[in-house]
Design an enzyme around this catalytic site. Structure first.
Site, PDB file in Angstrom:
ATOM      1  N   ARG A 204      60.249  -9.567 -91.645  1.00  0.00           N
ATOM      2  CA  ARG A 204      58.917  -9.906 -91.146  1.00  0.00           C
ATOM      3  C   ARG A 204      59.025 -10.270 -89.670  1.00  0.00           C
ATOM      4  NH1 ARG A 204      57.528  -7.763 -95.135  1.00  0.00           N
ATOM      5  NH2 ARG A 204      56.169  -8.518 -96.820  1.00  0.00           N
TER       6      ARG A 204
ATOM      7  N   GLU B 138      51.587  -6.837 -86.031  1.00  0.00           N
ATOM      8  CA  GLU B 138      52.166  -5.663 -86.666  1.00  0.00           C
ATOM      9  C   GLU B 138      52.345  -4.518 -85.682  1.00  0.00           C
ATOM     10  OE1 GLU B 138      53.715  -3.549 -89.990  1.00  0.00           O
ATOM     11  OE2 GLU B 138      53.280  -5.665 -89.709  1.00  0.00           O
TER      12      GLU B 138
ATOM     13  N   HIS C 278      57.385   0.084 -88.920  1.00  0.00           N
ATOM     14  CA  HIS C 278      57.374  -0.478 -90.271  1.00  0.00           C
ATOM     15  C   HIS C 278      57.552   0.622 -91.314  1.00  0.00           C
ATOM     16  CE1 HIS C 278      55.667  -4.053 -92.795  1.00  0.00           C
ATOM     17  NE2 HIS C 278      56.727  -3.508 -93.354  1.00  0.00           N
TER      18      HIS C 278
END
Length: 336
Positions: free
Chosen positions: A247, A275, A294
């Site tokens: 994360r 993100e 990601h």
């Protein structure tokens, strides 16, 4: 339970390959599949009709939130099988209070993350990205040939794993065939448990000081936010690599970027906070950063494992067998 009614709730554009035709056929054999088209909202007429009959709800990425209103609309609901990783942001704590079983497919999602991390560790040890950049830029082998004499490669290197999470443990398992020394920082484990995993338990400063490659696998909790900051980064060896497939919030990114600008360490970053970094972020441009969007988790055909694991859990539920990946309310404080 015989032939329970099964409904789907997820965003099709984000969950392609999760429930291919073969998995849908299997679900139809396990119960009555109310609609092969997933619900994308819970407040329209179709959703109300489906929820009224639903006993098993399969959720996935993009699922609407399952809270008080959904519980009222789905009085027969007995199981939520999340065909993805974390249920945070999807399932309200009231679901557990209502006695509804909740299971997830985080174990399936951990496999590609661990595989990605293993590849990142091997590439980092061999400085593959630096070789690639020099070779492509200079179009000769003068400097890359000289680099081969440096103290690089993967023989007897030290890898530091931060967090004996589901993914952290799988990475440790994948590292066993190689000749790495593996250090582990996880305050929830004692030295005996760490040794049973094939690692050496150390504190975080020691891990950072001794590791050639540091890979983060801790959950994102208030207690782990920015656990890697300026002080921690200053402890890392010159030339070491920091890998984050966990994360983004685990790292103080301002501190990381400041350190990366010095060129002293390298980073392989798959997750950031936010993100998507701002367009001017150094993550995009620094030569010592390998940034991916990601993708360490399940993508493409890898997503089929998520649906298979949800179907496996549903089969156990229908047969009255214990769920293998059930989540309890108390787990919410510890999972990613």
């Amino acid at each position: 339970m015989k032939h329970p009614s099964i409904a789907l709730a997820m965003q099709p554009s984000r969950t392609e390959h999760v429930l291919p035709a073969a998995t849908l056929r299997r679900l139809s054999e396990l119960g009555d599949l109310l609609d092969t088209q997933p619900l994308q909202r819970f407040d329209d007429d179709r959703a109300r009709r489906v929820l009224a009959e639903t006993e098993i709800l399969i959720t996935g990425w993009g699922s609407p939130y399952v809270g008080r209103e959904v519980l009222a609309a789905a009085p027969r609901l007995r199981l939520i099988a999340h065909a993805a990783g974390t249920v945070k942001g999807i399932v309200d704590e009231q679901v557990f209070d209502a006695g509804i079983a909740v299971t997830h497919a985080a174990e399936a999602n951990s496999i590609p993350v661990a595989e990605f991390t293993l590849a990142a560790i091997i590439f980092a040890g061999k400085h593959v990205f630096r070789f690639r950049d020099l070779y492509v830029t200079e179009r000769n082998r003068d400097r890359t040939h000289a680099m081969q004499r440096l103290a690089i490669g993967n023989y007897r290197r030290t890898v530091g794993i931060v967090g004996a999470s589901r993914i952290g443990r799988r990475v440790i398992e994948l590292l066993r065939p190689f000749e790495y020394r593996v250090l582990l920082f996880d305050p929830t484990l004692d030295a005996t448990e760490a040794k049973s995993l094939g690692t050496e338990k150390v504190d975080l400063p020691t891990l950072l000081q001794q590791s050639d490659i540091v890979s983060l696998h801790a959950p994102s909790l208030p207690s782990t936010r920015h656990m890697i900051g300026s002080r921690e980064l200053s402890l890392m060896k010159d030339g070491a690599t920091l890998i984050n497939t966990a994360r983004g919030a685990l790292i103080d990114e301002a501190a990381l970027l400041a350190t990366l600008h010095t060129g002293r360490i390298e980073a392989i970053i798959d997750v950031t906070d936010p993100e998507i970094p701002e367009k001017a972020s150094g993550f995009y441009d620094l030569p010592n950063v390998f940034l991916t969007p990601h993708i360490a988790g399940a993508v493409g055909l890898e997503r089929g494992r998520l649906g298979d694991m949800a179907a496996d859990e549903i089969e156990r539920f229908v047969k009255g067998e214990p769920l293998r990946y059930q989540i309890q309310r108390r787990d919410l404080a510890l999972i990613a």
